[in-house]
Design an enzyme around this catalytic site. Structure first.
Site, PDB file in Angstrom:
ATOM      1  N   GLY A  15       0.807  -1.218   0.000  1.00  0.00           N
ATOM      2  CA  GLY A  15       0.000   0.000   0.000  1.00  0.00           C
ATOM      3  C   GLY A  15       0.836   1.262   0.000  1.00  0.00           C
ATOM      4  O   GLY A  15       0.553   2.209   0.744  1.00  0.00           O
ATOM      5  N   ALA A  16       1.847   1.309  -0.864  1.00  0.00           N
ATOM      6  CA  ALA A  16       2.843   2.386  -0.804  1.00  0.00           C
ATOM      7  C   ALA A  16       2.745   3.400  -1.934  1.00  0.00           C
ATOM      8  O   ALA A  16       3.643   4.221  -2.099  1.00  0.00           O
ATOM      9  CB  ALA A  16       4.246   1.779  -0.789  1.00  0.00           C
ATOM     10  N   GLY A  58      18.487   9.541  -3.965  1.00  0.00           N
ATOM     11  CA  GLY A  58      19.661   8.696  -3.728  1.00  0.00           C
ATOM     12  C   GLY A  58      19.357   7.360  -3.095  1.00  0.00           C
ATOM     13  O   GLY A  58      20.277   6.614  -2.756  1.00  0.00           O
ATOM     14  N   ASN A  67      -2.033  -7.100  -5.561  1.00  0.00           N
ATOM     15  CA  ASN A  67      -3.318  -7.109  -4.887  1.00  0.00           C
ATOM     16  C   ASN A  67      -3.177  -8.036  -3.688  1.00  0.00           C
ATOM     17  O   ASN A  67      -3.078  -9.259  -3.847  1.00  0.00           O
ATOM     18  CB  ASN A  67      -4.407  -7.616  -5.839  1.00  0.00           C
ATOM     19  CG  ASN A  67      -5.770  -7.715  -5.190  1.00  0.00           C
ATOM     20  OD1 ASN A  67      -5.918  -7.549  -3.980  1.00  0.00           O
ATOM     21  ND2 ASN A  67      -6.777  -8.007  -5.983  1.00  0.00           N
ATOM     22  N   VAL A  68      -3.171  -7.483  -2.493  1.00  0.00           N
ATOM     23  CA  VAL A  68      -2.872  -8.278  -1.300  1.00  0.00           C
ATOM     24  C   VAL A  68      -3.938  -9.323  -1.004  1.00  0.00           C
ATOM     25  O   VAL A  68      -3.702 -10.240  -0.200  1.00  0.00           O
ATOM     26  CB  VAL A  68      -2.674  -7.381  -0.063  1.00  0.00           C
ATOM     27  CG1 VAL A  68      -1.501  -6.435  -0.260  1.00  0.00           C
ATOM     28  CG2 VAL A  68      -3.945  -6.610   0.286  1.00  0.00           C
ATOM     29  N   ASN A  94       1.048  -2.475   5.317  1.00  0.00           N
ATOM     30  CA  ASN A  94       0.404  -1.171   5.433  1.00  0.00           C
ATOM     31  C   ASN A  94      -0.900  -1.067   4.651  1.00  0.00           C
ATOM     32  O   ASN A  94      -1.758  -0.240   4.972  1.00  0.00           O
ATOM     33  CB  ASN A  94       1.379  -0.090   4.940  1.00  0.00           C
ATOM     34  CG  ASN A  94       0.717   1.259   4.790  1.00  0.00           C
ATOM     35  OD1 ASN A  94       0.410   1.939   5.763  1.00  0.00           O
ATOM     36  ND2 ASN A  94       0.472   1.663   3.547  1.00  0.00           N
ATOM     37  N   TYR A 161     -14.330  -2.188  10.122  1.00  0.00           N
ATOM     38  CA  TYR A 161     -12.942  -1.724  10.142  1.00  0.00           C
ATOM     39  C   TYR A 161     -12.330  -1.935  11.531  1.00  0.00           C
ATOM     40  O   TYR A 161     -11.201  -2.422  11.657  1.00  0.00           O
ATOM     41  CB  TYR A 161     -12.894  -0.252   9.755  1.00  0.00           C
ATOM     42  CG  TYR A 161     -11.509   0.359   9.763  1.00  0.00           C
ATOM     43  CD1 TYR A 161     -10.574   0.020   8.794  1.00  0.00           C
ATOM     44  CD2 TYR A 161     -11.136   1.286  10.739  1.00  0.00           C
ATOM     45  CE1 TYR A 161      -9.308   0.579   8.795  1.00  0.00           C
ATOM     46  CE2 TYR A 161      -9.878   1.854  10.748  1.00  0.00           C
ATOM     47  CZ  TYR A 161      -8.967   1.496   9.770  1.00  0.00           C
ATOM     48  OH  TYR A 161      -7.708   2.057   9.780  1.00  0.00           O
ATOM     49  N   ILE A 194      -4.577  10.483  11.589  1.00  0.00           N
ATOM     50  CA  ILE A 194      -3.398  10.864  10.816  1.00  0.00           C
ATOM     51  C   ILE A 194      -3.862  11.583   9.549  1.00  0.00           C
ATOM     52  O   ILE A 194      -4.816  11.165   8.900  1.00  0.00           O
ATOM     53  CB  ILE A 194      -2.560   9.629  10.419  1.00  0.00           C
ATOM     54  CG1 ILE A 194      -2.190   8.808  11.661  1.00  0.00           C
ATOM     55  CG2 ILE A 194      -1.300  10.049   9.653  1.00  0.00           C
ATOM     56  CD1 ILE A 194      -1.314   9.512  12.669  1.00  0.00           C
ATOM     57  N   GLU A 244       4.177  -6.492  20.524  1.00  0.00           N
ATOM     58  CA  GLU A 244       3.684  -5.262  21.133  1.00  0.00           C
ATOM     59  C   GLU A 244       2.760  -4.498  20.194  1.00  0.00           C
ATOM     60  O   GLU A 244       2.834  -4.633  18.976  1.00  0.00           O
ATOM     61  CB  GLU A 244       4.843  -4.351  21.546  1.00  0.00           C
ATOM     62  CG  GLU A 244       5.568  -4.824  22.784  1.00  0.00           C
ATOM     63  CD  GLU A 244       4.652  -4.905  23.988  1.00  0.00           C
ATOM     64  OE1 GLU A 244       3.871  -3.948  24.224  1.00  0.00           O
ATOM     65  OE2 GLU A 244       4.696  -5.927  24.688  1.00  0.00           O
TER      66      GLU A 244
END
Length: 255
Positions: A15-16, A58, A67-68, A94, A161, A194, A244
């Site tokens: 998902g980048a 750089g 497609n996940v 992600n 969700y 976010i 965690e």
């Protein structure tokens, strides 16, 4: 001096492609610190732009269309990455999607859509990448949960969700227990509000101001806030942290 370094590490981030998304910022931060980052998404055009941006700065970057939710495609692309680069040291799950639908209005098709991307995709990628990490006796997996999975929504994510993200957290803990003997850690980050393209399309300026009043630090989080934490968890410095769930929410949810 403390330093996070990813020289000679290969990282796969799902998902980048989104310009203002968390995934692309994670890729930037890992590449900035020496990793070869492989960006994946279904958005081919966005991936090309993201890879070029990192290379112009750089960094070392490549991309795969993925497609996940497609098990065969996941297995094939993971195998191709390992064939090309020899390994996958870091996996960042992600890829995700949300909908603000109320529980009484959720249809089965939408429920499956949310779970397939957020949970099943995380499972597919994790399971397949673990096969290769186990051979190397090393791995870092960071999965994207959400504050919605802990508090039951409350902003714009529906119950499907919240349930999917809670499932991601439980899954991650179980993976951490099983894989710890093989030098593999698995953690979850739980972002709060976010400022990504997803939230930007669902929140008015007035709504943002109201929500900020419930955040003790007094601001909406940035993609960098999330990416910095993930970079640490993905590093060798975090070898004693596994299973965690790390809250990144400015104090809006404290437990």
């Amino acid at each position: 001096m403390f330093k996070v370094n990813f020289d000679n590490r290969v990282a796969l981030i799902t998902g980048a492609a989104s310009e203002k998304g968390i995934g692309r910022e994670i890729a930037r931060q890992l590449a900035k610190r020496g990793a070869l980052v492989v960006l994946s998404d279904i958005n081919e055009e966005g991936l090309a732009v993201a890879v070029q941006e990192i290379q112009d700065l750089g960094g070392k970057a490549a991309s795969v269309i993925l497609n996940v939710t497609d098990r065969n495609q996941v297995n094939q692309q993971v195998a191709e990455i390992v064939k090309e680069y020899g390994k996958i040291d870091i996996l960042i799950n992600n890829a995700g999607v949300t909908r603000p639908t109320r529980v009484l209005d959720i249809e089965e098709k939408e429920w499956d859509f949310i779970f397939d991307i957020n949970m099943k995709g995380t499972f597919f990628l994790t399971q397949e990448v673990l096969r290769y990490m186990k051979e190397k006796n090393y791995g870092r997996i960071v999965n994207l949960g959400s504050v919605s999975g802990k508090r039951g929504g409350g902003i714009f994510g529906g119950s499907h969700y919240s349930a999917a993200k809670a499932a991601v957290t439980g899954f991650s803990k179980a993976v951490a227990r099983e894989m710890a003997p093989f030098g593999i850690t698995c953690n979850t980050v739980e972002p709060g509000l976010i400022g990504t393209e997803i939230t930007g399309g669902l929140l008015t300026e007035e709504k943002k101001e109201v929500l900020k009043n419930d955040i003790p630090v007094g601001r909406i989080g940035t993609v960098a806030d999330v990416a910095y934490t993930i970079a640490f968890l993905a590093s060798e410095n975090a070898s004693y942290i596994t299973g965690e769930e790390i809250d990144i929410n400015g104090g809006s949810h404290i437990d």
